[in-house]
Design a protein around this motif. Structure first.
Motif, PDB file in Angstrom:
ATOM      1  N   ALA A  59       0.828  -1.207   0.000  1.00 38.75           N
ATOM      2  CA  ALA A  59       0.000   0.000   0.000  1.00 38.75           C
ATOM      3  C   ALA A  59       0.861   1.255   0.000  1.00 38.75           C
ATOM      4  O   ALA A  59       0.555   2.240  -0.693  1.00 38.75           O
ATOM      5  CB  ALA A  59      -0.933  -0.009   1.211  1.00 38.75           C
ATOM      6  N   ILE A  60       1.948   1.243   0.763  1.00 37.32           N
ATOM      7  CA  ILE A  60       2.830   2.413   0.822  1.00 37.32           C
ATOM      8  C   ILE A  60       3.452   2.685  -0.543  1.00 37.32           C
ATOM      9  O   ILE A  60       3.523   3.842  -1.000  1.00 37.32           O
ATOM     10  CB  ILE A  60       3.924   2.203   1.888  1.00 37.32           C
ATOM     11  N   ILE A  61       3.899   1.642  -1.233  1.00 35.10           N
ATOM     12  CA  ILE A  61       4.522   1.813  -2.556  1.00 35.10           C
ATOM     13  C   ILE A  61       3.504   2.358  -3.556  1.00 35.10           C
ATOM     14  O   ILE A  61       3.826   3.239  -4.371  1.00 35.10           O
ATOM     15  CB  ILE A  61       5.107   0.478  -3.053  1.00 35.10           C
ATOM     16  N   ILE A  62       2.280   1.860  -3.496  1.00 35.31           N
ATOM     17  CA  ILE A  62       1.234   2.355  -4.404  1.00 35.31           C
ATOM     18  C   ILE A  62       0.970   3.840  -4.163  1.00 35.31           C
ATOM     19  O   ILE A  62       0.832   4.620  -5.105  1.00 35.31           O
ATOM     20  CB  ILE A  62      -0.067   1.538  -4.214  1.00 35.31           C
ATOM     21  N   VAL A  63       0.918   4.235  -2.894  1.00 36.43           N
ATOM     22  CA  VAL A  63       0.646   5.632  -2.561  1.00 36.43           C
ATOM     23  C   VAL A  63       1.773   6.554  -3.034  1.00 36.43           C
ATOM     24  O   VAL A  63       1.533   7.678  -3.495  1.00 36.43           O
ATOM     25  CB  VAL A  63       0.427   5.772  -1.035  1.00 36.43           C
ATOM     26  N   ILE A  64       3.001   6.094  -2.947  1.00 38.65           N
ATOM     27  CA  ILE A  64       4.153   6.924  -3.304  1.00 38.65           C
ATOM     28  C   ILE A  64       4.285   7.114  -4.810  1.00 38.65           C
ATOM     29  O   ILE A  64       4.702   8.178  -5.286  1.00 38.65           O
ATOM     30  CB  ILE A  64       5.448   6.297  -2.741  1.00 38.65           C
ATOM     31  N   ALA A  65       3.934   6.099  -5.580  1.00 35.95           N
ATOM     32  CA  ALA A  65       4.280   6.056  -7.009  1.00 35.95           C
ATOM     33  C   ALA A  65       3.794   7.275  -7.793  1.00 35.95           C
ATOM     34  O   ALA A  65       4.567   7.876  -8.551  1.00 35.95           O
ATOM     35  CB  ALA A  65       3.722   4.774  -7.628  1.00 35.95           C
ATOM     36  N   ARG A  66       2.547   7.671  -7.626  1.00 33.68           N
ATOM     37  CA  ARG A  66       2.010   8.732  -8.475  1.00 33.68           C
ATOM     38  C   ARG A  66       2.551  10.122  -8.144  1.00 33.68           C
ATOM     39  O   ARG A  66       2.989  10.843  -9.054  1.00 33.68           O
ATOM     40  CB  ARG A  66       0.482   8.736  -8.431  1.00 33.68           C
ATOM     41  N   PRO A  67       2.550  10.563  -6.881  1.00 36.64           N
ATOM     42  CA  PRO A  67       3.093  11.903  -6.624  1.00 36.64           C
ATOM     43  C   PRO A  67       4.569  12.046  -6.965  1.00 36.64           C
ATOM     44  O   PRO A  67       4.984  13.057  -7.535  1.00 36.64           O
ATOM     45  CB  PRO A  67       2.830  12.118  -5.125  1.00 36.64           C
ATOM     46  N   LEU A  68       5.362  11.028  -6.647  1.00 36.09           N
ATOM     47  CA  LEU A  68       6.783  11.106  -6.999  1.00 36.09           C
ATOM     48  C   LEU A  68       6.962  11.036  -8.511  1.00 36.09           C
ATOM     49  O   LEU A  68       7.834  11.713  -9.084  1.00 36.09           O
ATOM     50  CB  LEU A  68       7.570   9.990  -6.314  1.00 36.09           C
ATOM     51  N   GLY A  69       6.119  10.231  -9.181  1.00 29.01           N
ATOM     52  CA  GLY A  69       6.176  10.160 -10.641  1.00 29.01           C
ATOM     53  C   GLY A  69       5.872  11.495 -11.283  1.00 29.01           C
ATOM     54  O   GLY A  69       6.532  11.904 -12.258  1.00 29.01           O
ATOM     55  N   GLY A  70       4.886  12.216 -10.735  1.00 28.17           N
ATOM     56  CA  GLY A  70       4.562  13.538 -11.261  1.00 28.17           C
ATOM     57  C   GLY A  70       5.701  14.518 -11.061  1.00 28.17           C
ATOM     58  O   GLY A  70       6.029  15.314 -11.956  1.00 28.17           O
ATOM     59  N   TYR A  71       6.324  14.477  -9.888  1.00 23.08           N
ATOM     60  CA  TYR A  71       7.451  15.361  -9.594  1.00 23.08           C
ATOM     61  C   TYR A  71       8.618  15.071 -10.551  1.00 23.08           C
ATOM     62  O   TYR A  71       9.209  15.999 -11.126  1.00 23.08           O
ATOM     63  CB  TYR A  71       7.887  15.153  -8.146  1.00 23.08           C
ATOM     64  N   MET A  72       8.953  13.790 -10.734  1.00 22.45           N
ATOM     65  CA  MET A  72      10.072  13.442 -11.606  1.00 22.45           C
ATOM     66  C   MET A  72       9.783  13.800 -13.066  1.00 22.45           C
ATOM     67  O   MET A  72      10.685  14.210 -13.811  1.00 22.45           O
ATOM     68  CB  MET A  72      10.384  11.943 -11.469  1.00 22.45           C
ATOM     69  N   THR A  73       8.542  13.671 -13.482  1.00 19.88           N
ATOM     70  CA  THR A  73       8.183  14.053 -14.855  1.00 19.88           C
ATOM     71  C   THR A  73       8.460  15.532 -15.088  1.00 19.88           C
ATOM     72  O   THR A  73       9.030  15.922 -16.117  1.00 19.88           O
ATOM     73  CB  THR A  73       6.697  13.751 -15.119  1.00 19.88           C
ATOM     74  N   ARG A  74       8.071  16.354 -14.127  1.00 20.90           N
ATOM     75  CA  ARG A  74       8.326  17.792 -14.266  1.00 20.90           C
ATOM     76  C   ARG A  74       9.819  18.096 -14.264  1.00 20.90           C
ATOM     77  O   ARG A  74      10.290  18.968 -15.010  1.00 20.90           O
ATOM     78  CB  ARG A  74       7.616  18.552 -13.140  1.00 20.90           C
ATOM     79  N   VAL A  75      10.574  17.384 -13.442  1.00 22.76           N
ATOM     80  CA  VAL A  75      12.030  17.599 -13.400  1.00 22.76           C
ATOM     81  C   VAL A  75      12.657  17.301 -14.756  1.00 22.76           C
ATOM     82  O   VAL A  75      13.430  18.114 -15.297  1.00 22.76           O
ATOM     83  CB  VAL A  75      12.674  16.716 -12.303  1.00 22.76           C
ATOM     84  N   PHE A  76      12.325  16.151 -15.337  1.00 26.04           N
ATOM     85  CA  PHE A  76      12.973  15.751 -16.590  1.00 26.04           C
ATOM     86  C   PHE A  76      12.396  16.466 -17.809  1.00 26.04           C
ATOM     87  O   PHE A  76      13.025  16.476 -18.873  1.00 26.04           O
ATOM     88  CB  PHE A  76      12.899  14.231 -16.767  1.00 26.04           C
ATOM     89  N   ASN A  77      11.250  17.068 -17.657  1.00 27.06           N
ATOM     90  CA  ASN A  77      10.715  17.918 -18.725  1.00 27.06           C
ATOM     91  C   ASN A  77      11.214  19.353 -18.619  1.00 27.06           C
ATOM     92  O   ASN A  77      10.861  20.208 -19.434  1.00 27.06           O
ATOM     93  CB  ASN A  77       9.183  17.911 -18.702  1.00 27.06           C
TER      94      ASN A  77
END
Length: 575
Positions: free
Chosen positions: A14-32
């Motif tokens: 459950a913790i991994i599922i919760v983390i995946a999307r917000p961190l994914g959004g942050y990393m997408t903005r960083v690499f874009n």
């Protein structure tokens, strides 16, 4: 297995599922290149690095330039780390007076940390100075992890871009990943570890007298700073020889949970980065679901067999039953403070990702309990995987999957709007096949050479498993081991170093070629004939493809090792 153990696994998921999307959004903005909350503080620092390196951050690199930059950066890192290891006695921050590292061991170690493998044929607290641990190993923990993430993002751009010649800029991706992703999280986690009792000092080892009157030297050092990036970057190289089983690296159940979360954090988030960058988050969740199914199956199998214990030990009159007073099961080689479930879960997680950190002795697992981490590595560690390598590894299998689906319906395969053609399949096959070539090839050589066989602690199938595990770990850039193998010999230092090189770079080059090929193609709109790759059916197909490829490749070798050892154990034979 107990309900308590299953709940612990469920909470972790459950913790991994919760983390995946917000961190994914942050990393997408960083690499874009978009603004994030750290931009005001770190953007000036980022510009300084570009100015010092002569990097044009707006320049887009062809896949060949991107790959060449990555290779030269890795070569330079290897040379620098090798020099540090060989000149250790002349460098500062060496209060214990450790000497220079042996040439072949230095070669193996330098290759290991440059490739994000962190295989250790030495005991860190008895071999390496603080300078080597900090400037040599910890620095490479950051940059090797950042390299893997940068490569994954470059591969994603191959799918997300249309009619483009470039796949990004390696130097920009490397810098942004280190500054905006790895460094901030590592600082916070490092402070957390210090709070929990992990040492962080440049002082000499502490000499003390035990209650029995014996002299003891207690190793300390800058541990917390290395521990944070060791787990977050799926590096796995421990400051101490006992790695995360050592109380100074992993003091309690809370630090153990945090370490488990760190191992999967970036690998899980990168699936969301993929979905966002290709314009369909469901594509990312499909990859996440595939990884999740394989992870959960492995964790439950390992937990089941470790909790079941060894029937031969029960026959000796030892009580292995779970109760309020004992963990039960196979507790050999495990820390009491972690127990069965956290040891089995850690072994599964660390080999799903190319981490290699251990909090229990894998060599002491039951045969089928030990088969799980072994198979995880042989599948290419694509179950969340190493930072970056897990994502581009599973995307290569996704290309194979849509190719097979295309053959079944007689249609040119497509994946996220890109046609998969002959060149893409050839490069994908090359990238996938290099791993079993290295694992099985080196294992075959090692099992017939007396100098190699002499390094195993056990004869019979378990001894074969020790050799197979070593080359699976090295080629998979994992770094964990069946500790019964003595790896600090000329043969293993050389061959394991070569296996790590093949496992890292022989896969990366064809993968980048596929990325360049896909980036040049036009986007194709989905039609009635397009096979959907964002649902449960696709998850099932992708899981089947991964297992069939892994099974066909490695089942004969696994039959000679853990599988035959399991049946021997049931027949009363101990190895």
């Amino acid at each position: 297995m107990t309900a308590n153990g299953l709940v612990q696994i469920a909470i972790y998921c459950a913790i991994i599922i919760v983390i995946a999307r917000p961190l994914g959004g942050y990393m997408t903005r960083v690499f874009n290149g978009e603004s994030v909350w750290l931009t005001p503080a770190l953007r000036p620092v980022e510009r300084i690095f570009y100015r010092l390196g002569g990097v044009d951050e707006k320049a887009d690199q062809h896949w060949l330039r991107y790959g060449t930059a990555m290779l030269f950066f890795s070569i330079a890192g290897f040379v620098l780390l090798y020099a540090i290891l060989r000149c250790q006695s002349y460098l500062p921050f060496n209060p214990q007076g450790f000497g220079n590292v042996d040439p072949l061991l230095a070669f193996d170690t330098a290759i290991s940390f440059v490739t994000n493998t962190n295989w250790q044929n030495y005991g860190g607290e008895t071999t390496l100075s603080y300078f080597t641990q900090m400037v040599g190993l910890t620095v490479h923990n950051f940059v090797s992890a950042a390299t893997g993430i940068a490569l994954a993002v470059a591969f994603i751009r191959g799918f997300s871009r249309a009619s483009a010649n470039g796949i990004g800029n390696f130097w920009v991706d490397l810098t942004r990943c280190t500054l905006y992703v790895l460094l901030p999280i590592s600082i916070v986690v490092g402070l957390f570890f210090i709070w929990q009792g992990v040492p962080q000092t440049l002082g000499a080892y502490v000499d003390t007298t035990t209650i029995e009157g014996a002299h003891q030297s207690i190793a300390v050092g800058p541990v917390a700073s290395q521990e944070a990036i060791k787990m977050l970057g799926t590096n796995g190289g421990g400051f101490f020889n006992a790695n995360s089983a050592h109380p100074f690296e992993n003091p309690n159940a809370l630090t153990n949970l945090v370490q488990l979360i760190l191992i999967f954090t970036i690998g899980a988030a990168l699936t969301n980065v993929f979905g966002r960058m290709v314009g369909n988050e469901r594509q990312g969740w499909a990859l996440f679901g595939t990884m999740g199914v394989l992870f959960l199956a492995g964790a439950l199998i390992a937990y089941h067999f470790e909790a079941g214990g060894n029937p031969n030990v029960t026959a000796l009159g030892v009580d292995q039953a779970t109760s309020a007073l004992q963990a039960g099961g196979n507790m050999e080689g495990k820390e009491v403070r972690f127990g069965i479930v956290n040891s089995a879960l850690f072994a599964t997680v660390t080999t799903d990702a190319s981490c290699g950190a251990v909090n229990a002795w894998h060599d002491s697992f039951t045969p089928l309990g030990g088969l799980v981490p072994l198979l995880n590595m042989q599948l290419g560690e694509i179950i969340f995987g190493g930072v970056g390598s897990g994502l581009y590894g599973i995307l290569l299998f996704a290309i194979v999957g849509v190719f097979i689906c295309g053959l079944m319906v007689g249609r040119t395969p497509e994946y996220v709007g890109k046609k998969i053609e002959a060149f893409d399949i050839k490069m994908t096959a090359l990238a996938i096949i290099c791993l079993p070539f290295s694992i099985l090839g080196f294992t075959a050589i090692a099992t017939v050479l007396p100098a190699a066989v002499a390094s195993i602690a056990n004869q019979g199938p378990h001894g074969f498993s020790e050799i197979l595990y070593a080359f699976s770990s090295a080629t998979g850039n994992n770094g964990s081991a069946f500790g019964g193998l003595s790896g600090n010999t000329p043969f293993y230092n050389l061959t394991l170093g070569l296996a790590m090189t093949i496992g890292r770079f022989a896969m990366i080059v064809p993968m980048l070629a596929v990325a360049g090929s896909l980036a040049r193609k036009r986007k194709i709109a989905a039609s009635a004939g397009t096979f959907p790759t964002d649902g449960a059916l696709w998850v099932g197909i992708l899981v089947a493809v991964i297992l069939v490829v892994g099974g066909l490749t490695f089942f004969p070798a696994l039959s000679l090792g853990p599988i035959v050892e399991h049946f021997s154990m049931l027949n009363g034979t101990l190895y």
